[in-house]
Scaffold this motif. Structure first.
Motif, PDB file in Angstrom:
ATOM      1  N   SER A  31      11.522  -6.639 -11.040  1.00  0.00           N
ATOM      2  CA  SER A  31      10.134  -7.082 -10.915  1.00  0.00           C
ATOM      3  C   SER A  31      10.091  -8.427 -10.195  1.00  0.00           C
ATOM      4  N   GLY A  32       8.876  -8.841  -9.826  1.00  0.00           N
ATOM      5  CA  GLY A  32       8.695 -10.162  -9.214  1.00  0.00           C
ATOM      6  C   GLY A  32       8.753 -10.166  -7.707  1.00  0.00           C
ATOM      7  N   GLY A  33       9.282  -9.121  -7.088  1.00  0.00           N
ATOM      8  CA  GLY A  33       9.334  -9.051  -5.633  1.00  0.00           C
ATOM      9  C   GLY A  33       8.244  -8.157  -5.077  1.00  0.00           C
ATOM     10  N   LYS A  34       8.316  -7.879  -3.785  1.00  0.00           N
ATOM     11  CA  LYS A  34       7.312  -7.018  -3.153  1.00  0.00           C
ATOM     12  C   LYS A  34       7.960  -6.147  -2.076  1.00  0.00           C
ATOM     13  N   VAL A  35       7.552  -4.885  -2.062  1.00  0.00           N
ATOM     14  CA  VAL A  35       7.888  -3.968  -0.980  1.00  0.00           C
ATOM     15  C   VAL A  35       6.567  -3.610  -0.326  1.00  0.00           C
ATOM     16  N   GLY A  36       6.326  -4.164   0.857  1.00  0.00           N
ATOM     17  CA  GLY A  36       5.039  -4.000   1.511  1.00  0.00           C
ATOM     18  C   GLY A  36       4.856  -2.642   2.165  1.00  0.00           C
ATOM     19  N   PRO A  37       3.641  -2.343   2.618  1.00  0.00           N
ATOM     20  CA  PRO A  37       3.369  -1.093   3.326  1.00  0.00           C
ATOM     21  C   PRO A  37       4.282  -0.931   4.542  1.00  0.00           C
ATOM     22  N   GLY A  38       4.801   0.274   4.719  1.00  0.00           N
ATOM     23  CA  GLY A  38       5.693   0.544   5.840  1.00  0.00           C
ATOM     24  C   GLY A  38       7.098   0.002   5.655  1.00  0.00           C
TER      25      GLY A  38
END
Length: 249
Positions: A113-120
């Motif tokens: 948790s705590g991170g981000k996987v953006g669109p695309g």
């Protein structure tokens, strides 16, 4: 543009859209892949691959659960920059024996948790797993993917051989048979045969060496006897010459 050409273009466009739609559906789910091979009874490094399926939201949490029917004594996550990792352990009903030690608990879930996987985009979460079961062909790792718009996708449906892929398939880690390295990876019978062949080969070499030794010894003896014979012959000739001179005198 005539009507037939318009119709052809429309059909082609629809077909392309369908292909893209099915391609996205087939490859957009959470999966797990070994780095190299995942051998039964051994240890392996795997990557849990998480693609982002949404155009208007980012993946912010991933939970991966491990099977209870084949508990793993060791599950170690590799740090991923920007992500916090939590490892949950559960007490086992039946302790495991690994390398002579008794294991009373096993990892049941790992949460990032705590991170981000953006669109695309996609993200890989590496894990070291072991000891892999010897009596199973695969491990089903159920995953839960959470987006920042509070949408939750549960990848928990186990794929079945011969059936269509479920709507939300769980990641499946395929296990392979241990690979042999000379005699080390062979079965007991194969190893025994190999050892027997080695012994026979050694015996053959010893026999050859013994035969060579006998031949060498025979040759040496023959040479010595030949030399002795020559010496005796020369001595006999010399004795005969001396005896003749004495008689003449």
């Amino acid at each position: 543009m005539n009507v037939s050409r318009i119709a052809a273009v429309s059909v082609a466009g629809a077909a392309a859209s369908t292909v893209l739609l099915f391609a996205g559906t087939a490859f957009a789910h959470v999966g797990v892949q070994p780095v190299g091979v995942a051998e039964k009874g051994g240890y392996a490094t795997v990557n849990v691959k998480v693609p982002n399926e949404r155009d208007n939201a980012s993946t912010v949490k991933l939970e991966v659960s491990f099977p209870t029917d084949h508990p793993l004594s060791s599950v170690m996550p590799q740090p991923v920059p920007g992500w916090k990792v939590d490892v949950t352990k559960t007490k086992l009903d039946k302790p495991l024996k690994v390398h002579g030690k008794e294991i009373n608990e096993a990892v049941s879930k790992v949460t990032w948790s705590g991170g981000k996987v953006g669109p695309g985009q996609f993200q890989q979460f590496p894990l070291s797993l072991g000891q892999l079961p010897e009596d199973a062909d695969q491990l089903v790792l159920k995953a839960v993917q959470t987006y920042d718009n509070e949408e939750v996708v549960r990848w928990i449906e186990e794929p079945k051989d011969g059936e269509e892929e479920p709507q939300s398939p769980a990641p499946v880690l395929k296990l392979t048979e241990p690979a042999g390295d000379d005699h080390h990876g062979a079965s007991g019978k194969e190893a025994a045969k190999a050892d027997d062949a080695d012994h026979k080969d050694d015996a053959g070499h010893k026999s050859e060496k013994a035969a060579d030794s006998d031949t060498t010894s025979s040759d040496t003896t023959a040479r010595i006897l030949g030399i002795v014979g020559i010496i005796v012959g020369v001595a006999g000739v010399a004795f005969g010459v001396l005896a003749g001179r004495r008689r003449t005198a």
